[in-house]
Design a protein around this motif. Structure first.
Motif, PDB file in Angstrom:
ATOM      1  N   THR A   1      17.692  -6.068  10.824  1.00 41.85           N
ATOM      2  CA  THR A   1      17.161  -5.086  11.813  1.00 41.85           C
ATOM      3  C   THR A   1      15.441  -5.134  11.487  1.00 41.85           C
ATOM      4  N   MET A   2      14.796  -5.428  12.673  1.00 38.31           N
ATOM      5  CA  MET A   2      13.359  -5.558  12.398  1.00 38.31           C
ATOM      6  C   MET A   2      12.805  -4.068  13.201  1.00 38.31           C
ATOM      7  N   VAL A   3      11.817  -3.399  12.787  1.00 39.55           N
ATOM      8  CA  VAL A   3      11.169  -2.067  13.348  1.00 39.55           C
ATOM      9  C   VAL A   3       9.607  -2.367  13.390  1.00 39.55           C
ATOM     10  N   THR A   4       9.429  -2.108  14.535  1.00 41.65           N
ATOM     11  CA  THR A   4       7.836  -2.237  14.732  1.00 41.65           C
ATOM     12  C   THR A   4       7.120  -1.040  14.402  1.00 41.65           C
ATOM     13  N   VAL A   5       5.851  -1.148  13.904  1.00 39.53           N
ATOM     14  CA  VAL A   5       5.142  -0.152  13.157  1.00 39.53           C
ATOM     15  C   VAL A   5       3.612  -0.472  13.792  1.00 39.53           C
ATOM     16  N   ASP A   6       2.928   0.586  13.988  1.00 37.70           N
ATOM     17  CA  ASP A   6       1.535   0.502  14.532  1.00 37.70           C
ATOM     18  C   ASP A   6       0.566   0.105  13.345  1.00 37.70           C
ATOM     19  N   PRO A   7      -0.071  -1.166  13.573  1.00 39.57           N
ATOM     20  CA  PRO A   7      -1.189  -1.592  12.669  1.00 39.57           C
ATOM     21  C   PRO A   7      -2.231  -0.701  12.253  1.00 39.57           C
ATOM     22  N   TYR A   8      -2.426   0.504  13.071  1.00 40.67           N
ATOM     23  CA  TYR A   8      -3.553   1.517  12.830  1.00 40.67           C
ATOM     24  C   TYR A   8      -2.755   2.590  12.209  1.00 40.67           C
ATOM     25  N   ASP A   9      -1.734   2.635  12.086  1.00 46.03           N
ATOM     26  CA  ASP A   9      -1.000   3.796  11.159  1.00 46.03           C
ATOM     27  C   ASP A   9      -1.702   4.395   9.884  1.00 46.03           C
ATOM     28  N   GLU A  10      -2.137   5.703   9.815  1.00 45.03           N
ATOM     29  CA  GLU A  10      -2.938   5.732   8.834  1.00 45.03           C
ATOM     30  C   GLU A  10      -2.394   5.857   7.488  1.00 45.03           C
ATOM     31  N   ALA A  11      -0.965   5.206   7.405  1.00 40.54           N
ATOM     32  CA  ALA A  11      -0.321   5.058   6.128  1.00 40.54           C
ATOM     33  C   ALA A  11      -0.935   3.747   5.611  1.00 40.54           C
ATOM     34  N   PHE A  12      -1.269   2.812   6.441  1.00 41.78           N
ATOM     35  CA  PHE A  12      -1.993   1.715   5.847  1.00 41.78           C
ATOM     36  C   PHE A  12      -3.337   1.804   5.144  1.00 41.78           C
ATOM     37  N   TYR A  13      -3.877   2.854   5.124  1.00 43.52           N
ATOM     38  CA  TYR A  13      -5.146   3.221   4.766  1.00 43.52           C
ATOM     39  C   TYR A  13      -4.725   3.806   3.428  1.00 43.52           C
ATOM     40  N   GLU A  14      -3.555   4.739   3.264  1.00 43.48           N
ATOM     41  CA  GLU A  14      -3.125   5.481   2.201  1.00 43.48           C
ATOM     42  C   GLU A  14      -2.021   5.149   1.615  1.00 43.48           C
ATOM     43  N   PRO A  15      -1.602   4.086   1.108  1.00 42.36           N
ATOM     44  CA  PRO A  15      -0.452   3.503   0.771  1.00 42.36           C
ATOM     45  C   PRO A  15       0.180   4.448  -0.272  1.00 42.36           C
ATOM     46  N   ASN A  16       1.214   4.684  -0.477  1.00 46.40           N
ATOM     47  CA  ASN A  16       1.825   5.435  -1.597  1.00 46.40           C
ATOM     48  C   ASN A  16       3.172   5.271  -2.004  1.00 46.40           C
ATOM     49  N   LYS A  17       3.747   4.151  -1.449  1.00 45.45           N
ATOM     50  CA  LYS A  17       5.218   3.655  -2.040  1.00 45.45           C
ATOM     51  C   LYS A  17       5.144   2.651  -3.049  1.00 45.45           C
ATOM     52  N   ILE A  18       5.434   3.121  -4.586  1.00 52.06           N
ATOM     53  CA  ILE A  18       5.337   2.063  -5.408  1.00 52.06           C
ATOM     54  C   ILE A  18       6.372   1.073  -5.690  1.00 52.06           C
ATOM     55  N   ILE A  19       6.183  -0.016  -5.685  1.00 54.05           N
ATOM     56  CA  ILE A  19       7.212  -1.207  -5.755  1.00 54.05           C
ATOM     57  C   ILE A  19       6.848  -2.167  -7.094  1.00 54.05           C
ATOM     58  N   GLY A  20       7.753  -3.077  -7.288  1.00 51.83           N
ATOM     59  CA  GLY A  20       7.706  -4.015  -8.264  1.00 51.83           C
ATOM     60  C   GLY A  20       7.512  -3.758  -9.548  1.00 51.83           C
ATOM     61  N   ARG A  21       7.227  -4.823 -10.341  1.00 53.28           N
ATOM     62  CA  ARG A  21       7.412  -4.705 -11.785  1.00 53.28           C
ATOM     63  C   ARG A  21       5.826  -4.347 -12.496  1.00 53.28           C
ATOM     64  N   TYR A  22       5.991  -3.921 -13.738  1.00 56.00           N
ATOM     65  CA  TYR A  22       4.594  -3.374 -14.377  1.00 56.00           C
ATOM     66  C   TYR A  22       3.801  -4.649 -14.404  1.00 56.00           C
ATOM     67  N   MET A  23       2.369  -4.587 -14.321  1.00 60.27           N
ATOM     68  CA  MET A  23       1.419  -5.630 -14.465  1.00 60.27           C
ATOM     69  C   MET A  23       0.481  -5.078 -15.538  1.00 60.27           C
ATOM     70  N   THR A  24      -0.037  -6.307 -15.901  1.00 56.48           N
ATOM     71  CA  THR A  24      -1.165  -5.998 -16.881  1.00 56.48           C
ATOM     72  C   THR A  24      -2.576  -5.765 -15.987  1.00 56.48           C
ATOM     73  N   LYS A  25      -3.522  -5.387 -16.562  1.00 50.40           N
ATOM     74  CA  LYS A  25      -4.961  -4.982 -15.992  1.00 50.40           C
ATOM     75  C   LYS A  25      -5.415  -6.365 -15.281  1.00 50.40           C
ATOM     76  N   GLU A  26      -5.484  -7.372 -15.837  1.00 47.02           N
ATOM     77  CA  GLU A  26      -5.744  -8.603 -15.450  1.00 47.02           C
ATOM     78  C   GLU A  26      -4.916  -9.118 -13.990  1.00 47.02           C
ATOM     79  N   GLU A  27      -3.546  -8.919 -14.247  1.00 49.23           N
ATOM     80  CA  GLU A  27      -2.739  -9.203 -12.834  1.00 49.23           C
ATOM     81  C   GLU A  27      -2.897  -8.166 -11.972  1.00 49.23           C
ATOM     82  N   ALA A  28      -3.356  -6.932 -12.302  1.00 51.16           N
ATOM     83  CA  ALA A  28      -3.675  -5.888 -11.092  1.00 51.16           C
ATOM     84  C   ALA A  28      -4.896  -6.093 -10.451  1.00 51.16           C
ATOM     85  N   ASN A  29      -5.701  -6.730 -11.066  1.00 54.12           N
ATOM     86  CA  ASN A  29      -6.997  -7.060 -10.596  1.00 54.12           C
ATOM     87  C   ASN A  29      -6.891  -8.340  -9.717  1.00 54.12           C
ATOM     88  N   ALA A  30      -6.243  -9.239 -10.266  1.00 51.82           N
ATOM     89  CA  ALA A  30      -5.867 -10.322  -9.235  1.00 51.82           C
ATOM     90  C   ALA A  30      -5.165  -9.773  -7.846  1.00 51.82           C
TER      91      ALA A  30
END
Length: 312
Positions: free
Chosen positions: A112-141
């Motif tokens: 199932t796909m769900v459409t979202v608004d590209p101008y939704d304010e959430a895109f400017y203030e993301p808050n969902k944490i995902i993925g593995r822990y990264m080093t500072k260098e990887e984070a900068n990348a």
């Protein structure tokens, strides 16, 4: 007699947090769902995918790191993978449980796909944490690529993505057709695959959708008689986690809004469920919402436990 339509939203407890946990968890979940089916409900099932999509994202990121020739996998593809992976396990376990009880109802999973608004304010203030822990260098990348990261004190850095509001469920006609035919449908897993509509093309968005929010929309679009939100607690509580903790057996939309104003619902756990309930009941005032745990699902449907939310 026509079966009543119920949308069931499964939380993390229904799936576990690892591959092996999920194999065991879905067997218990299938038994609870089969109980509801035998109580004469046509089920449309949606589910969380936080640990699963995070696991997939970590694995694909690590594969890219070890083998640079591999193409990076976007978040929307990870969401699609998790829908298929979780849907497969639920579908397989539920089908087996149905057959063991002499129930011949087909079970299917709809990507199932769900459409979202590209101008939704959430895109400017993301808050969902995902993925593995990264080093500072990887984070900068990651930042150089235009992605957002956050520092977890003492552990490293992790990516954060937006959680925009859902607009439309792309496959709703297919889901509705199967539901109207009395079949059991698994759909909108993990809040659906977020996509942005550009003319006739749907392009994946680097985001996740709150699964409870989409469960409310799914129940609305199907005009379901009942929205069942299965979570880690038997009931919703006032003053949760304190000595004054008190179960709430029932509430109306007005009462729910009062509890909200008094900050009675945790922003990261119960609040999205309450907001989904309110959204659904405002659109389907004759409906009902039940919030309870998997172990108490059947008892809650029979009015013996859980929290019931109604329009009035």
């Amino acid at each position: 007699m026509k079966k009543r339509k119920a949308v069931v939203s499964l939380g993390h407890e229904a799936l576990g947090y690892t591959t092996t946990e999920q194999w065991d968890a879905v067997k218990k979940t299938a038994r609870a769902l089969a109980d509801l089916a035998q109580a004469d409900y046509q089920l449309t099932i949606t589910h969380s995918n936080g640990p699963q999509v995070s696991m997939i994202h970590k694995a694909m990121t690590e594969l890219r790191r070890v083998n640079p020739d591999y193409t990076p996998v976007p978040m929307c593809v990870c969401s699609a993978m998790s829908q298929g992976y979780v849907g497969y396990d639920i579908q397989n376990s539920l089908r087996s449980e149905f057959l063991s009880r002499g129930i011949s109802t087909p079970v299917s999973t709809i990507l199932t796909m769900v459409t979202v608004d590209p101008y939704d304010e959430a895109f400017y203030e993301p808050n969902k944490i995902i993925g593995r822990y990264m080093t500072k260098e990887e984070a900068n990348a990651e930042i150089q690529k235009g992605n957002y990261v956050t520092e977890i004190t003492g552990k490293g850095y992790r990516r954060i993505v937006a959680a925009p509001k859902p607009l439309d469920i792309v496959e709703i006609d297919t889901i509705r057709t199967l539901a109207d035919a009395g079949q059991t449908v698994i759909a909108c897993g993990g809040g659906g695959i977020p996509v942005i509509e550009q003319q006739h093309v749907l392009k994946g968005a680097s985001a996740v959708i709150e699964k409870d929010s989409l469960a409310g929309k799914l129940a609305t679009d199907l005009q379901a008689d009942l929205l069942i939100i299965l979570t880690g607690v038997e009931q919703v509580y006032e003053n949760f986690g304190t000595r004054q903790q008190t179960p709430i057996a029932s509430m109306t939309i007005e009462q729910a809004n009062t509890y909200k104003k008094n900050d009675q619902f945790g922003e990261g756990d119960m609040l999205p469920k309450i907001e989904a309930a309110i959204s659904y009941l405002e659109a389907v005032p004759d409906g009902r919402v039940i919030i309870t745990s998997i172990a108490h699902a059947l008892k809650a449907v029979k009015g013996k436990t859980g929290t019931v939310i109604t329009a009035n």
